[in-house]
Design a protein around this motif. Structure first.
Motif, PDB file in Angstrom:
ATOM      1  N   THR A  46       0.978  -1.057  -0.293  1.00  0.00           N
ATOM      2  CA  THR A  46       0.148  -0.200   0.068  1.00  0.00           C
ATOM      3  C   THR A  46       0.825   0.910  -0.178  1.00  0.00           C
ATOM      4  O   THR A  46       1.961   1.105   0.980  1.00  0.00           O
ATOM      5  CB  THR A  46      -0.724  -0.322   1.089  1.00  0.00           C
ATOM      6  OG1 THR A  46      -1.779  -0.911   1.317  1.00  0.00           O
ATOM      7  CG2 THR A  46      -2.065   1.164   1.330  1.00  0.00           C
ATOM      8  N   ASP A  47       0.458   2.233  -0.879  1.00  0.00           N
ATOM      9  CA  ASP A  47       1.512   3.489  -1.319  1.00  0.00           C
ATOM     10  C   ASP A  47       0.181   4.281  -0.882  1.00  0.00           C
ATOM     11  O   ASP A  47      -0.728   4.703  -1.957  1.00  0.00           O
ATOM     12  CB  ASP A  47       2.094   3.041  -2.558  1.00  0.00           C
ATOM     13  CG  ASP A  47       2.672   4.992  -2.234  1.00  0.00           C
ATOM     14  OD1 ASP A  47       3.229   5.344  -1.385  1.00  0.00           O
ATOM     15  OD2 ASP A  47       3.010   5.183  -3.746  1.00  0.00           O
ATOM     16  N   GLY A  48      -0.344   5.048   0.027  1.00  0.00           N
ATOM     17  CA  GLY A  48      -0.963   5.776   0.421  1.00  0.00           C
ATOM     18  C   GLY A  48      -2.400   5.307   0.318  1.00  0.00           C
ATOM     19  O   GLY A  48      -2.752   4.318   0.415  1.00  0.00           O
ATOM     20  N   ILE A 237       6.547   4.256  -9.373  1.00  0.00           N
ATOM     21  CA  ILE A 237       5.260   3.591  -9.807  1.00  0.00           C
ATOM     22  C   ILE A 237       5.109   2.572  -8.127  1.00  0.00           C
ATOM     23  O   ILE A 237       3.761   2.091  -7.391  1.00  0.00           O
ATOM     24  CB  ILE A 237       5.108   2.603 -10.233  1.00  0.00           C
ATOM     25  CG1 ILE A 237       3.102   1.937 -10.443  1.00  0.00           C
ATOM     26  CG2 ILE A 237       6.172   1.320 -10.496  1.00  0.00           C
ATOM     27  CD1 ILE A 237       3.056   1.014 -12.341  1.00  0.00           C
ATOM     28  N   SER A 238       6.115   1.589  -6.996  1.00  0.00           N
ATOM     29  CA  SER A 238       5.937   1.233  -6.214  1.00  0.00           C
ATOM     30  C   SER A 238       5.631   1.972  -4.577  1.00  0.00           C
ATOM     31  O   SER A 238       5.866   1.858  -4.057  1.00  0.00           O
ATOM     32  CB  SER A 238       7.457   0.094  -6.478  1.00  0.00           C
ATOM     33  OG  SER A 238       8.799   1.188  -5.731  1.00  0.00           O
ATOM     34  N   GLY A 239       6.537   3.599  -4.850  1.00  0.00           N
ATOM     35  CA  GLY A 239       6.365   4.082  -3.606  1.00  0.00           C
ATOM     36  C   GLY A 239       7.785   3.960  -3.533  1.00  0.00           C
ATOM     37  O   GLY A 239       6.944   5.847  -2.959  1.00  0.00           O
ATOM     38  N   SER A 240       8.690   3.808  -3.865  1.00  0.00           N
ATOM     39  CA  SER A 240       9.996   4.594  -3.958  1.00  0.00           C
ATOM     40  C   SER A 240      10.744   4.542  -5.556  1.00  0.00           C
ATOM     41  O   SER A 240       9.866   3.428  -6.403  1.00  0.00           O
ATOM     42  CB  SER A 240      10.703   2.971  -3.510  1.00  0.00           C
ATOM     43  OG  SER A 240       9.977   3.089  -1.680  1.00  0.00           O
ATOM     44  N   VAL A 241      11.362   5.808  -5.501  1.00  0.00           N
ATOM     45  CA  VAL A 241      12.170   5.788  -7.290  1.00  0.00           C
ATOM     46  C   VAL A 241      13.224   4.823  -7.105  1.00  0.00           C
ATOM     47  O   VAL A 241      13.918   4.552  -6.914  1.00  0.00           O
ATOM     48  CB  VAL A 241      12.859   7.207  -6.831  1.00  0.00           C
ATOM     49  CG1 VAL A 241      13.274   7.305  -8.562  1.00  0.00           C
ATOM     50  CG2 VAL A 241      11.676   7.614  -6.714  1.00  0.00           C
ATOM     51  N   VAL A 242      12.688   4.113  -8.155  1.00  0.00           N
ATOM     52  CA  VAL A 242      13.611   3.014  -8.934  1.00  0.00           C
ATOM     53  C   VAL A 242      13.903   2.933 -10.232  1.00  0.00           C
ATOM     54  O   VAL A 242      13.535   3.280 -10.779  1.00  0.00           O
ATOM     55  CB  VAL A 242      13.025   1.559  -8.639  1.00  0.00           C
ATOM     56  CG1 VAL A 242      14.263  -0.195  -8.972  1.00  0.00           C
ATOM     57  CG2 VAL A 242      12.888   0.931  -6.817  1.00  0.00           C
ATOM     58  N   TYR A 306      -3.397   0.727  -8.328  1.00  0.00           N
ATOM     59  CA  TYR A 306      -4.918   2.104  -8.516  1.00  0.00           C
ATOM     60  C   TYR A 306      -4.446   2.230  -7.688  1.00  0.00           C
ATOM     61  O   TYR A 306      -4.594   1.757  -6.407  1.00  0.00           O
ATOM     62  CB  TYR A 306      -5.271   0.761  -8.874  1.00  0.00           C
ATOM     63  CG  TYR A 306      -5.787  -0.758  -8.471  1.00  0.00           C
ATOM     64  CD1 TYR A 306      -6.583  -0.341  -6.721  1.00  0.00           C
ATOM     65  CD2 TYR A 306      -4.574  -1.631  -8.622  1.00  0.00           C
ATOM     66  CE1 TYR A 306      -6.789  -1.902  -6.371  1.00  0.00           C
ATOM     67  CE2 TYR A 306      -5.069  -3.022  -7.318  1.00  0.00           C
ATOM     68  CZ  TYR A 306      -5.441  -2.754  -6.390  1.00  0.00           C
ATOM     69  OH  TYR A 306      -5.859  -3.405  -5.693  1.00  0.00           O
ATOM     70  N   LYS A 307      -5.399   2.849  -7.421  1.00  0.00           N
ATOM     71  CA  LYS A 307      -6.243   3.570  -6.035  1.00  0.00           C
ATOM     72  C   LYS A 307      -7.472   3.188  -5.427  1.00  0.00           C
ATOM     73  O   LYS A 307      -8.061   1.732  -6.384  1.00  0.00           O
ATOM     74  CB  LYS A 307      -6.921   5.171  -6.511  1.00  0.00           C
ATOM     75  CG  LYS A 307      -7.371   5.635  -5.477  1.00  0.00           C
ATOM     76  CD  LYS A 307      -7.847   7.504  -5.716  1.00  0.00           C
ATOM     77  CE  LYS A 307      -7.942   8.036  -4.239  1.00  0.00           C
ATOM     78  NZ  LYS A 307      -8.563  10.055  -4.832  1.00  0.00           N
TER      79      LYS A 307
END
Length: 309
Positions: A46-48, A237-242, A306-307
């Motif tokens: 979960t990212d927010g 996209i995963s919540g962290s910059v990669v 997705y939200k």
């Protein structure tokens, strides 16, 4: 905001046969019928307000239901990266194709997810590396990266793919430069990758081309120096910059070509430094040899976001 009937939320309100999306009391919204996707599959984080499904291996993205009332109620963002190409006997492997649709509508069905394997490195200096395998989500296919070129009169060119493999050099005769493979093959819009760099010309085959990356092409080989792999692309996209989908470095006589963003390094002849493989689940190309075996490309991945609230 929901309306309650006793202790239970009312999920839908109708006016006749028409579903009502919002109800106001004066200027205050007291009911919103907006809802979102519910799904399973892969590793879920979960990212927010967003769910993220990461597939490092093939599997199924099962959509249990879609929502209503918002442009995000039935849409996902996806990142689809194919397997990187294997390093050749000289040239670096190209990165796996990189596709990133930002808003793709889904329905309540199960979607098969295919994760492409990285291509094997060449068995010897006279062989090309192998192309990586494709990654697939719904209507999107990312193409495997191209294998690197060889120190050979017949296999000196890098192979075409999502990003192209780096070129090698002829092993005799005119010692001509091998061309880098073409990226974005087959063609997609936006482009899924770039061309590999060309090998250098010279009797010692002193520098091979780097494999192409998603953002830029591989660097040409030069005297005594292998070309670096082309740059990949960063994503949050995963919540962290990669950063992923970088090309593999070409082999070099005195200076190895370096891989980028998951790509492996090429072999350096003197002083001897071994070539390295592309990093798993990045689609990075494998490092080229120096008239010797190449390294394998990194496997791909699929991430779906997705939200959900």
């Amino acid at each position: 905001m929901a309306i309650k009937l006793g202790t239970s939320d009312i999920s839908k309100v109708y006016l006749g046969a028409t579903e009502v999306s919002k109800i106001y009391l004066g200027a205050t919204e007291i009911y919103s019928g907006v809802s979102f996707i519910s799904a399973t599959g892969g590793t879920v984080t979960t990212d927010g307000d967003y769910k993220v499904h990461t597939f490092n291996a093939s599997g199924t993205f099962a959509v249990a239901s879609i929502g209503i009332g918002s442009s995000e109620s039935d849409a996902v963002e996806a990142l689809i990266i194919a397997g990187g190409g294997g390093g050749g006997g000289f040239g670096g492997g190209g990165a796996g194709g990189y596709r990133n649709p930002s808003s793709h509508a889904v329905t309540a069905v199960s979607y098969s997810i295919t994760i492409g394997a990285g291509g094997s490195g060449s068995a010897s200096g006279s062989n090309n590396g192998f192309n990586g395998s494709n990654s697939i989500f719904d209507t999107f296919t990312s193409s495997g990266g191209g294998g690197g070129g060889a120190f050979s009169n017949s296999n000196l060119g890098g192979l075409d793919g999502g990003s192209g493999g780096g070129g090698g050099t002829q092993s005799s005769g005119s010692f001509a430069s091998g061309a880098g493979g073409s990226g974005n093959t087959p063609s997609t819009a936006p482009s899924q990758g770039n061309d590999g760099g060309d090998g250098s010309t010279g009797s010692d085959g002193s520098g091979a081309g780097g494999g192409g990356g998603h953002t830029s092409g591989g660097i040409d080989g030069a005297s005594n120096t292998g070309g670096d792999g082309g740059n990949g692309t960063s994503s949050s996209i995963s919540g962290s910059v990669v950063s992923r989908a970088g090309g593999g470095g070409g082999g070099g006589k005195n200076t190895q070509g370096l891989g980028t963003n998951g790509g492996g390094n090429g072999k350096q002849n003197s002083p001897s430094i071994a070539n390295t493989a592309g990093t798993v689940n990045t689609g990075g190309g494998g490092g080229g040899g120096y008239g010797s075996a190449g390294s394998s490309g990194g496997s791909g991945l699929v991430i779906i976001r997705y939200k959900f609230q």
